[in-house]
Design a protein around this motif. Structure first.
Motif, PDB file in Angstrom:
ATOM      1  N   SER A   1       0.822  -1.225   0.000  1.00  0.00           N
ATOM      2  CA  SER A   1       0.000   0.000   0.000  1.00  0.00           C
ATOM      3  C   SER A   1       0.850   1.268   0.000  1.00  0.00           C
ATOM      4  CB  SER A   1      -0.957   0.010   1.193  1.00  0.00           C
ATOM      5  OG  SER A   1      -1.837  -1.080   1.136  1.00  0.00           O
ATOM      6  N   GLY A   2       2.007   1.201  -0.640  1.00  0.00           N
ATOM      7  CA  GLY A   2       2.862   2.371  -0.743  1.00  0.00           C
ATOM      8  C   GLY A   2       3.653   2.693   0.508  1.00  0.00           C
ATOM      9  N   SER A   3       3.690   1.770   1.449  1.00  0.00           N
ATOM     10  CA  SER A   3       4.426   2.007   2.689  1.00  0.00           C
ATOM     11  C   SER A   3       5.905   1.659   2.496  1.00  0.00           C
ATOM     12  CB  SER A   3       3.846   1.157   3.824  1.00  0.00           C
ATOM     13  OG  SER A   3       4.707   1.169   4.943  1.00  0.00           O
ATOM     14  N   LEU A   4       6.737   2.702   2.467  1.00  0.00           N
ATOM     15  CA  LEU A   4       8.170   2.460   2.322  1.00  0.00           C
ATOM     16  C   LEU A   4       8.732   1.725   3.531  1.00  0.00           C
ATOM     17  CD1 LEU A   4       9.396   5.803   0.724  1.00  0.00           C
ATOM     18  CD2 LEU A   4       8.937   3.629  -0.391  1.00  0.00           C
ATOM     19  N   LYS A   5       8.153   1.988   4.687  1.00  0.00           N
ATOM     20  CA  LYS A   5       8.594   1.308   5.903  1.00  0.00           C
ATOM     21  C   LYS A   5       8.353  -0.200   5.781  1.00  0.00           C
ATOM     22  CE  LYS A   5       8.097   1.528  10.902  1.00  0.00           C
ATOM     23  NZ  LYS A   5       7.424   2.180  12.030  1.00  0.00           N
ATOM     24  N   GLU A   6       7.180  -0.572   5.264  1.00  0.00           N
ATOM     25  CA  GLU A   6       6.882  -2.001   5.098  1.00  0.00           C
ATOM     26  C   GLU A   6       7.776  -2.635   4.032  1.00  0.00           C
ATOM     27  OE1 GLU A   6       3.120  -4.883   3.998  1.00  0.00           O
ATOM     28  OE2 GLU A   6       2.705  -2.953   4.956  1.00  0.00           O
ATOM     29  N   VAL A   7       8.041  -1.906   2.964  1.00  0.00           N
ATOM     30  CA  VAL A   7       8.928  -2.418   1.919  1.00  0.00           C
ATOM     31  C   VAL A   7      10.340  -2.607   2.478  1.00  0.00           C
ATOM     32  CG1 VAL A   7       9.971  -1.936  -0.338  1.00  0.00           C
ATOM     33  CG2 VAL A   7       7.546  -1.428   0.046  1.00  0.00           C
ATOM     34  N   ALA A   8      10.785  -1.680   3.314  1.00  0.00           N
ATOM     35  CA  ALA A   8      12.095  -1.814   3.945  1.00  0.00           C
ATOM     36  C   ALA A   8      12.156  -3.088   4.778  1.00  0.00           C
ATOM     37  CB  ALA A   8      12.391  -0.586   4.812  1.00  0.00           C
ATOM     38  N   ASN A   9      11.085  -3.370   5.505  1.00  0.00           N
ATOM     39  CA  ASN A   9      11.028  -4.598   6.299  1.00  0.00           C
ATOM     40  C   ASN A   9      11.067  -5.834   5.407  1.00  0.00           C
ATOM     41  OD1 ASN A   9      10.948  -3.321   8.803  1.00  0.00           O
ATOM     42  ND2 ASN A   9       8.716  -3.185   8.812  1.00  0.00           N
ATOM     43  N   LEU A  10      10.364  -5.790   4.278  1.00  0.00           N
ATOM     44  CA  LEU A  10      10.350  -6.934   3.354  1.00  0.00           C
ATOM     45  C   LEU A  10      11.741  -7.226   2.796  1.00  0.00           C
ATOM     46  CD1 LEU A  10       7.101  -6.167   1.303  1.00  0.00           C
ATOM     47  CD2 LEU A  10       7.434  -8.070   2.882  1.00  0.00           C
ATOM     48  N   TYR A  11      12.479  -6.170   2.501  1.00  0.00           N
ATOM     49  CA  TYR A  11      13.829  -6.334   1.956  1.00  0.00           C
ATOM     50  C   TYR A  11      14.892  -6.472   3.035  1.00  0.00           C
ATOM     51  CZ  TYR A  11      12.583  -5.401  -2.934  1.00  0.00           C
ATOM     52  OH  TYR A  11      12.076  -5.479  -4.216  1.00  0.00           O
ATOM     53  N   GLY A  12      14.537  -6.180   4.284  1.00  0.00           N
ATOM     54  CA  GLY A  12      15.509  -6.256   5.370  1.00  0.00           C
ATOM     55  C   GLY A  12      16.546  -5.149   5.304  1.00  0.00           C
ATOM     56  N   VAL A  13      16.107  -3.965   4.870  1.00  0.00           N
ATOM     57  CA  VAL A  13      17.006  -2.814   4.769  1.00  0.00           C
ATOM     58  C   VAL A  13      16.369  -1.626   5.492  1.00  0.00           C
ATOM     59  CG1 VAL A  13      18.031  -3.573   2.580  1.00  0.00           C
ATOM     60  CG2 VAL A  13      16.011  -2.097   2.545  1.00  0.00           C
ATOM     61  N   THR A  14      17.090  -0.515   5.521  1.00  0.00           N
ATOM     62  CA  THR A  14      16.568   0.659   6.205  1.00  0.00           C
ATOM     63  C   THR A  14      15.637   1.456   5.292  1.00  0.00           C
ATOM     64  OG1 THR A  14      18.380   2.080   5.482  1.00  0.00           O
ATOM     65  CG2 THR A  14      18.694   0.871   7.564  1.00  0.00           C
ATOM     66  N   TYR A  15      14.836   2.304   5.925  1.00  0.00           N
ATOM     67  CA  TYR A  15      13.929   3.187   5.186  1.00  0.00           C
ATOM     68  C   TYR A  15      14.686   4.051   4.174  1.00  0.00           C
ATOM     69  CZ  TYR A  15      10.589   6.940   4.265  1.00  0.00           C
ATOM     70  OH  TYR A  15       9.782   7.841   3.641  1.00  0.00           O
TER      71      TYR A  15
END
Length: 97
Positions: free
Chosen positions: A26-40
């Motif tokens: 849903s456009g959440s960069l924070k969630e995408v960061a968690n999925l990739y295991g990287v920082t925001y």
């Protein structure tokens, strides 16, 4: 089957996968960061580069030299300051002709 828009045809699989994950999050960069295991900030930088890549496609119809320099900068082959310098100098020479 539908044809892909021009801007999507030139993206690699990694870019398309990132877009898919971004939309599913849903456009959440924070969630995408968690999925990739990287920082925001890492994800934000990736998104910014992807935006530049898409915008570059709009510029493709213009000057091919400028497009090449922009692509080299996006691919980290040339730093952005050098790219800006090369484009500026090229435009100066082109205006003189």
């Amino acid at each position: 089957m539908r044809n892909l828009p021009d801007w999507m045809e030139h993206l690699d699989d990694e870019d398309l996968n990132f877009i898919k994950k971004f939309v599913l999050a849903s456009g959440s960069l924070k969630e995408v960061a968690n999925l990739y295991g990287v920082t925001y900030p890492t994800v934000r930088l990736r998104l910014d580069k992807l935006i530049q890549k898409i915008n570059l496609q709009k510029d493709q119809s213009s000057d091919s030299y400028v497009s090449l320099i922009k692509k080299l900068a996006l691919d980290d082959k040339v730093d952005f300051e050098t790219a800006k310098f090369l484009i500026t100098e090229y435009k100066k020479v082109k205006e003189e002709v």
